[in-house]
Structures are given as structure tokens and as C-alpha cells.
Scaffold this motif. Structure first.
Motif, PDB file in Angstrom:
ATOM      1  N   GLU A 182       0.823  -1.217   0.000  1.00  0.00           N
ATOM      2  CA  GLU A 182       0.000   0.000   0.000  1.00  0.00           C
ATOM      3  C   GLU A 182       0.852   1.260   0.000  1.00  0.00           C
ATOM      4  O   GLU A 182       0.411   2.302  -0.487  1.00  0.00           O
ATOM      5  CB  GLU A 182      -0.951  -0.013   1.195  1.00  0.00           C
ATOM      6  CG  GLU A 182      -2.002  -1.110   1.089  1.00  0.00           C
ATOM      7  CD  GLU A 182      -2.995  -1.098   2.227  1.00  0.00           C
ATOM      8  OE1 GLU A 182      -3.210  -0.025   2.835  1.00  0.00           O
ATOM      9  OE2 GLU A 182      -3.554  -2.168   2.502  1.00  0.00           O
ATOM     10  N   ILE A 183       2.056   1.173   0.570  1.00  0.00           N
ATOM     11  CA  ILE A 183       2.992   2.295   0.560  1.00  0.00           C
ATOM     12  C   ILE A 183       4.388   1.736   0.300  1.00  0.00           C
ATOM     13  O   ILE A 183       4.652   0.553   0.515  1.00  0.00           O
ATOM     14  CB  ILE A 183       2.982   3.108   1.875  1.00  0.00           C
ATOM     15  CG1 ILE A 183       3.401   2.234   3.072  1.00  0.00           C
ATOM     16  CG2 ILE A 183       1.625   3.758   2.109  1.00  0.00           C
ATOM     17  CD1 ILE A 183       3.584   3.016   4.361  1.00  0.00           C
ATOM     18  N   THR A 184       5.274   2.613  -0.143  1.00  0.00           N
ATOM     19  CA  THR A 184       6.666   2.203  -0.345  1.00  0.00           C
ATOM     20  C   THR A 184       7.441   2.362   0.966  1.00  0.00           C
ATOM     21  O   THR A 184       6.965   3.007   1.907  1.00  0.00           O
ATOM     22  CB  THR A 184       7.343   3.074  -1.421  1.00  0.00           C
ATOM     23  OG1 THR A 184       7.422   4.416  -0.926  1.00  0.00           O
ATOM     24  CG2 THR A 184       6.586   3.031  -2.735  1.00  0.00           C
ATOM     25  N   ALA A 185       8.630   1.810   0.993  1.00  0.00           N
ATOM     26  CA  ALA A 185       9.483   1.962   2.178  1.00  0.00           C
ATOM     27  C   ALA A 185       9.820   3.435   2.399  1.00  0.00           C
ATOM     28  O   ALA A 185       9.886   3.904   3.540  1.00  0.00           O
ATOM     29  CB  ALA A 185      10.753   1.140   2.024  1.00  0.00           C
ATOM     30  N   ASN A 186      10.009   4.183   1.315  1.00  0.00           N
ATOM     31  CA  ASN A 186      10.297   5.617   1.436  1.00  0.00           C
ATOM     32  C   ASN A 186       9.119   6.362   2.059  1.00  0.00           C
ATOM     33  O   ASN A 186       9.301   7.212   2.934  1.00  0.00           O
ATOM     34  CB  ASN A 186      10.627   6.213   0.074  1.00  0.00           C
ATOM     35  CG  ASN A 186      11.950   5.720  -0.463  1.00  0.00           C
ATOM     36  OD1 ASN A 186      12.780   5.192   0.275  1.00  0.00           O
ATOM     37  ND2 ASN A 186      12.153   5.881  -1.754  1.00  0.00           N
ATOM     38  N   GLU A 187       7.917   6.043   1.618  1.00  0.00           N
ATOM     39  CA  GLU A 187       6.723   6.673   2.201  1.00  0.00           C
ATOM     40  C   GLU A 187       6.585   6.292   3.671  1.00  0.00           C
ATOM     41  O   GLU A 187       6.184   7.112   4.494  1.00  0.00           O
ATOM     42  CB  GLU A 187       5.472   6.259   1.431  1.00  0.00           C
ATOM     43  CG  GLU A 187       5.404   6.823   0.023  1.00  0.00           C
ATOM     44  CD  GLU A 187       4.293   6.203  -0.810  1.00  0.00           C
ATOM     45  OE1 GLU A 187       3.724   6.948  -1.638  1.00  0.00           O
ATOM     46  OE2 GLU A 187       3.984   5.005  -0.646  1.00  0.00           O
TER      47      GLU A 187
END
Length: 104
Positions: free
Chosen positions: A20-25
Motif C-alpha cells: 500500500e505504501i513504499t518503504a520511502n513513504e
């Protein structure tokens, strides 16, 4: 220092694992959830992600200033970041005074 609860960390990990989200997010969300993060060392990639969030207005940032540490923070909680930086500076001065023998 402000830290996330175990539940908050697990929630972020779950969001990343489900795609649902990236590691950066997740790293930006982590700072926002914690309200502020004192920085001593950062991976270059993480620093660039956080700096991009600063440029977009998602996060705030204060550079290291003397004995005050570098900090990334949620824009609504700059006062907490300032307070923690001031405490860190005070602790540094107390440690220096203790080493020099000028403490209490």
C-alpha cells in the motif's frame, strides 16, 4: 527522544508488506507519526527521501547548530522538535562540564 509504539511500527511494516505504501513513504510517515526524529547518522538514500519530503512541505527540518542536533519533524510539532534540541544541547554542555570538572 520520541519513539514510535510497537503498534505504530507494525502498522507501517504491514502497509509496506501489503504494497500500500513504499518503504520511502513509510519512513516519511514514521517521522510524522513520531512528531520529530533527532538525527545523528542517516543513510544517503533515507536522507534524500526525507529532504524531498521537506521540499514538498510534508516535513520540517533543522540543521545541526553547534551542540543542537539535526532534526526532522512534522510541521505542526516544530515546538516539540525545538524543545528536544534544546534539551540535547543542555545535556551536551552538562557532559562537557562534567569532563572538565566544572560541574556541580
Amino acid at each position: 527522544m520520541n519513539k514510535l509504539s510497537q503498534n505504530d511500527m507494525e502498522h507501517l511494516v504491514d502497509l509496506v508488506q501489503r504494497g500500500e505504501i513504499t518503504a520511502n513513504e513509510a519512513n516519511v510517515m514514521k517521522v510524522k507519526m513520531a512528531r520529530f526524529v533527532i538525527v545523528t547518522k542517516l543513510d544517503a538514500n533515507l536522507r534524500s527521501v526525507l529532504n524531498a519530503a521537506v521540499k514538498s512541505g510534508e516535513l520540517g527540518h533543522k540543521k545541526k547548530d553547534g551542540h543542537k542536533p539535526e532534526v526532522y519533524f512534522h510541521p505542526n510539532f516544530e515546538h516539540l522538535a525545538n524543545e528536544e534540541r534544546n534539551l540535547a544541547e543542555k545535556r551536551a554542555f552538562e557532559a562537557i562540564a562534567g569532563v572538565l570538572g566544572t560541574g556541580r
